[in-house]
Structures are given as structure tokens and as C-alpha cells.
Design an enzyme around this catalytic site. Structure first.
Site, PDB file in Angstrom:
ATOM      1  N   ASP A  83      33.131  48.093  85.350  1.00  0.00           N
ATOM      2  CA  ASP A  83      32.058  47.289  85.929  1.00  0.00           C
ATOM      3  C   ASP A  83      32.458  46.836  87.328  1.00  0.00           C
ATOM      4  OD1 ASP A  83      32.876  43.993  85.409  1.00  0.00           O
ATOM      5  OD2 ASP A  83      34.002  45.538  84.352  1.00  0.00           O
ATOM      6  N   HIS A 130      30.889  43.245  81.348  1.00  0.00           N
ATOM      7  CA  HIS A 130      32.286  43.687  81.436  1.00  0.00           C
ATOM      8  C   HIS A 130      32.552  44.894  80.527  1.00  0.00           C
ATOM      9  CE1 HIS A 130      35.650  42.361  83.708  1.00  0.00           C
ATOM     10  NE2 HIS A 130      36.318  41.729  82.779  1.00  0.00           N
ATOM     11  N   ASN A 185      40.834  42.575  87.005  1.00  0.00           N
ATOM     12  CA  ASN A 185      42.114  42.492  86.289  1.00  0.00           C
ATOM     13  C   ASN A 185      42.429  43.738  85.470  1.00  0.00           C
ATOM     14  OD1 ASN A 185      42.827  39.969  87.315  1.00  0.00           O
ATOM     15  ND2 ASN A 185      41.638  38.911  85.747  1.00  0.00           N
ATOM     16  N   ASN A 195      42.450  42.858  80.404  1.00  0.00           N
ATOM     17  CA  ASN A 195      43.556  42.538  81.301  1.00  0.00           C
ATOM     18  C   ASN A 195      44.848  43.283  80.990  1.00  0.00           C
ATOM     19  OD1 ASN A 195      41.672  40.836  82.358  1.00  0.00           O
ATOM     20  ND2 ASN A 195      42.684  38.950  81.727  1.00  0.00           N
TER      21      ASN A 195
END
Length: 187
Positions: free
Chosen positions: A91, A20, A112, A66
Site C-alpha cells: 500500500d 494496509h 515499515n 513490520n
């Protein structure tokens, strides 16, 4: 002309080498190669440099993935950067490991970080560079997968794939999205 290059990731040592955080990894590699360093500023770590006659503002948001849109919107407005001159490095589990895809706009595809950026900017029409992390995980284990580290065989290949992403980023800045897409989307 000024560009905002945003590498998405999560702050904290526990996230440092996770899939991530590939956006952070790309910006860190670019900064190291450019002999520049990041400083902690509002909503993230920021570095500034030039690429030929273009000014680059590199941003690693400190808002967690997020809520990345807060940082992107703030730096876009603070620096007076046009929407088409923002590039978000992210990613992507829909792409095989190391694949690089540039897009001038698009959906968040369930990511997100991208979803929050679109909410904060009021549009999904902003450029992004998607870096493939693969999708070798059992159903329902996506979060563990993207928050996991690259296995040894991928870690060996990662620096070369990050270099390709950096070259694609430079092409976007110097020659525009269309040229960058033609040159890198099929590599």
C-alpha cells in the site's frame, strides 16, 4: 524461471479489509482467479502456480507488516529466487486511490514493511508494486488511516483496481520490469 510475489499485510480478522492489507487482497484475488489456494507454511501463507513457463511462489507473510523481511528472506533463500525476481505488493499513501506504480528499487518512504525487507535483504534494490490508498487523513492519524477500511465508494471500485494490479504483476513476470512500468505506471 522462478518468482516470489509477496503481498504485504497483517494477519487477523481485524486487519482483513484494511488499506494496509491491499497486498494480501491482490494475492487473494489472483489465487481465486487462478483456482489455487494458500497453505500455511513457515513465516506465512504460500501458494504455488505457473504463469506460462514461469514458476510463481505467492507469499502472504504471517510475521505482521513490520517484520515482513524475515518471511521474504526465508522464502527467497529456500526457493533460490534472484532478487530481481521478487515483487513486493504494498500500500502507498503517496498515491491516489487505485493508482498502480511499479519500481525496480527505491526507498521505503516511511513504510515499515518495506524498511524491514530492506534490512533483512541488505538492499533497497528489489522490485515493488505500489498500490495507492490515498492520504485523506488529518495530520498524525496515518496509522488509523492505513489500518482503516476503504469507504463504500472506493470499495465499489476496488475489484477493478485490483485487477489492474494483477495485470501489472503478470506483465512484470512475463515481460520484465521495464515493459510493466511502461504499460502500467501511467494508467
Amino acid at each position: 524461471m522462478k518468482y516470489l510475489i509477496v503481498g504485504l499485510g497483517n494477519i487477523g480478522n481485524e486487519y482483513a479489509d484494511t488499506r494496509h492489507n491491499i497486498g494480501f487482497m491482490i494475492l487473494d484475488a489472483f489465487a481465486e482467479a487462478s483456482n489455487i489456494s494458500f497453505s500455511t507454511e513457515r513465516y506465512g501463507d504460500v501458494a504455488r502456480t505457473r504463469l506460462k513457463n514461469k514458476q510463481l511462489v505467492l507469499l502472504k507473510p504471517s510475521t505482521y507488516m513490520n517484520l515482513s523481511g524475515n518471511a521474504v528472506r526465508y522464502w527467497k533463500e529456500k526457493e533460490g529466487i534472484e532478487l530481481e525476481n521478487i515483487l513486493v505488493l504494498v500500500d502507498d499513501i503517496a498515491l491516489p486511490f487505485g493508482a498502480v506504480r511499479l519500481k525496480p528499487k527505491g526507498s521505503d518512504a516511511g513504510h515499515n514493511g518495506l524498511k524491514n525487507i530492506a534490512q533483512m535483504l541488505g538492499t533497497q534494490s528489489y522490485p515493488r508494486l505500489r498500490f495507492g490508498v490515498g492520504n485523506d487523513f488529518p495530520r498524525g492519524c496515518q496509522i488509523d488511516y492505513v489500518l482503516g477500511t476503504f469507504p463504500p465508494e472506493e470499495r465499489k471500485e476496488l475489484p477493478a483496481r485490483i485487477d489492474v494490479a494483477i495485470e501489472a504483476m503478470k506483465e512484470f513476470v512475463l515481460a520484465g520490469m521495464e515493459n510493466a512500468m511502461c504499460k502500467f505506471n501511467n494508467k
